[in-house]
Design a protein around this motif. Structure first.
Motif, short mmCIF file in Angstrom:
data_model
loop_
_atom_site.label_atom_id
_atom_site.label_comp_id
_atom_site.label_asym_id
_atom_site.label_seq_id
_atom_site.Cartn_x
_atom_site.Cartn_y
_atom_site.Cartn_z
N SER A 212 41.02 -2.73 13.18
CA SER A 212 40.16 -2.67 14.34
C SER A 212 39.40 -1.20 13.99
O SER A 212 40.32 -0.39 13.71
CB SER A 212 41.20 -2.70 15.56
OG SER A 212 40.43 -2.04 16.77
N VAL A 213 38.45 -1.13 14.82
CA VAL A 213 37.32 -0.11 14.49
C VAL A 213 37.01 0.33 15.76
O VAL A 213 36.30 -0.59 16.43
CB VAL A 213 36.22 -0.30 13.34
CG1 VAL A 213 35.49 1.09 13.36
CG2 VAL A 213 36.90 -0.56 12.11
N ASP A 214 36.82 1.47 16.32
CA ASP A 214 36.05 1.90 17.51
C ASP A 214 34.83 2.26 17.26
O ASP A 214 34.26 2.64 16.00
CB ASP A 214 37.14 2.71 18.56
CG ASP A 214 37.26 4.24 17.72
OD1 ASP A 214 36.56 4.59 16.82
OD2 ASP A 214 38.27 4.69 18.32
N GLY A 215 34.30 2.82 18.29
CA GLY A 215 32.80 3.53 18.01
C GLY A 215 32.61 4.76 17.12
O GLY A 215 31.76 5.08 16.63
N ASP A 216 33.61 5.57 17.01
CA ASP A 216 33.75 6.83 16.36
C ASP A 216 34.25 6.54 14.78
O ASP A 216 34.20 7.25 14.19
CB ASP A 216 34.68 7.92 16.98
CG ASP A 216 34.25 8.28 18.25
OD1 ASP A 216 32.98 8.47 18.39
OD2 ASP A 216 35.12 8.59 19.16
N GLY A 217 34.62 5.22 14.49
CA GLY A 217 34.97 4.63 13.25
C GLY A 217 36.43 5.07 13.00
O GLY A 217 36.99 4.85 11.72
N THR A 218 36.96 5.37 13.92
CA THR A 218 38.76 5.40 14.07
C THR A 218 39.24 3.98 13.72
O THR A 218 38.85 3.01 14.11
CB THR A 218 39.24 5.93 15.29
OG1 THR A 218 38.74 7.27 15.55
CG2 THR A 218 40.93 6.17 15.19
N VAL A 219 40.09 3.70 12.75
CA VAL A 219 40.66 2.69 12.15
C VAL A 219 42.22 2.58 12.80
O VAL A 219 42.79 3.47 12.44
CB VAL A 219 40.48 2.56 10.76
CG1 VAL A 219 41.30 1.34 10.15
CG2 VAL A 219 39.10 2.37 10.28
N ARG A 220 42.48 1.30 13.30
CA ARG A 220 43.78 1.08 13.61
C ARG A 220 44.03 -0.50 13.30
O ARG A 220 43.34 -1.19 12.67
CB ARG A 220 43.93 1.20 15.28
CG ARG A 220 43.70 2.58 16.01
CD ARG A 220 43.75 2.58 17.37
NE ARG A 220 43.63 3.69 18.00
CZ ARG A 220 42.40 4.38 18.23
NH1 ARG A 220 41.41 3.74 17.99
NH2 ARG A 220 42.64 5.87 18.82
#
Length: 305
Positions: A212-220
């Motif tokens: 999963s990736v959010d708008g800041d590029g943080t990956v979970r």
């Protein structure tokens, strides 16, 4: 590597106000919309540059993305990248559909949700037929609330037999066996949605081949586990990719439990995991390729584990 990415940027606005959705009818400020557009552009640029990998992309915005031109343009453009196998977005299908002519129908697919009370039935059905006319693969679904049952039956009867109609169990709603039977008559795979799946410690593809990736590029590992694996744009996430058990007690959302290795859903949805299209439309053996018939994918599934 072969990598599936679920992207969710900062967009939170939706043109519907469904009472069962906690994200309904939000409004983004112009600044928030600009930030979302920039974040999506950054993600799309990254995806284009990963020509050494095989990517599959599912966009799962909190709000409705396809009413925004930058989502339509981005999905159409990414669908033509040779190293991208699938580009999919979840949508209420309230958007225009002419942009689909610019996309590669072998790569683009839509996960569509019909929300009775938010759009006229005839309008939604017309949109679905327009998508089909463009040759784009799509599934259609509804939330399994009692007041939606007749609309769902009507929609199932009107859709072509090869289009899968799925039913999501309504959050917080308990189904009697009789009620579940009514929904299963429409979606033979409803048994997978009826109850949450026990997942604690069980092997899951998320965090290994799905992220999963959010708008800041943080990956979970997925939308439902907050622990971070690194950042997409500095590449730090790659070292963290590994097989791992689920840290949560249960998983109750399709975009999560579809990746559990203890469930057979990668076989059931072979070739259509992200767009929620089974290899064979349940209850319609004629829609199944020969391999799907052999696997028995047209059978009614077992209940939740």
């Amino acid at each position: 590597m072969d990598l599936t990415l679920l992207y969710r940027g900062p967009l939170a606005s939706c043109d519907y106000d469904c009472p069962y959705c906690p994200f309904a009818k939000r409004r983004d400020t112009p600044a928030q919309l600009r930030a979302d557009r920039a974040a999506l552009g950054r993600f799309a640029d990254w995806a284009r540059q990963q020509s050494g990998d095989r990517l599959s992309l599912l966009f799962t915005p909190w709000g409705e993305g396809l009413v925004r031109s930058w989502y339509r343009d981005t999905l159409a453009a990414l669908s033509h990248e040779r190293h991208i196998d699938r580009v999919v977005i979840q949508t209420n299908l309230s958007c225009r559909t002419d942009w689909l002519a610019d996309a590669d129908p072998d790569t683009l697919a839509l996960w569509c949700t019909y929300h009775p009370g938010q759009t006229p039935y005839d309008r939604f059905l017309r949109k679905a037929r327009e998508v089909a006319a463009h040759g784009v693969r799509f599934s259609v679904g509804v939330v399994g609330l009692p007041e939606h049952l007749e609309d769902a039956r009507r929609l199932r009867a009107a859709l072509p037999g090869h289009v899968y109609l799925w039913v999501n169990a309504a959050e917080g709603h308990t189904y009697t066996d009789a009620e579940a039977e009514q929904w299963t008559a429409l979606d033979p795979l409803f048994g997978y949605s009826r109850h949450p799946h026990r997942s604690a410690g069980l092997p899951c593809r998320t965090g290994e081949s799905v992220i999963s990736v959010d708008g800041d590029g943080t990956v979970r590992r997925c939308h439902f586990v907050r622990a971070e694996l690194g950042n997409l744009y500095d590449g730090s996430y790659r070292a963290a990719l590994a097989p791992r058990g689920c840290p949560l007690a249960v998983c109750d959302c399709h975009i999560g439990y579809v990746h559990l290795e203890t469930l057979p859903l990668y076989d059931v949805f072979a070739g259509g995991v992200l767009e929620r299209i089974p290899a064979a439309v349940p209850g319609n053996p004629a829609s199944a390729p020969d391999g799907a018939r052999v696997l028995g994918l047209v059978a009614v599934p077992p209940g939740r584990h």
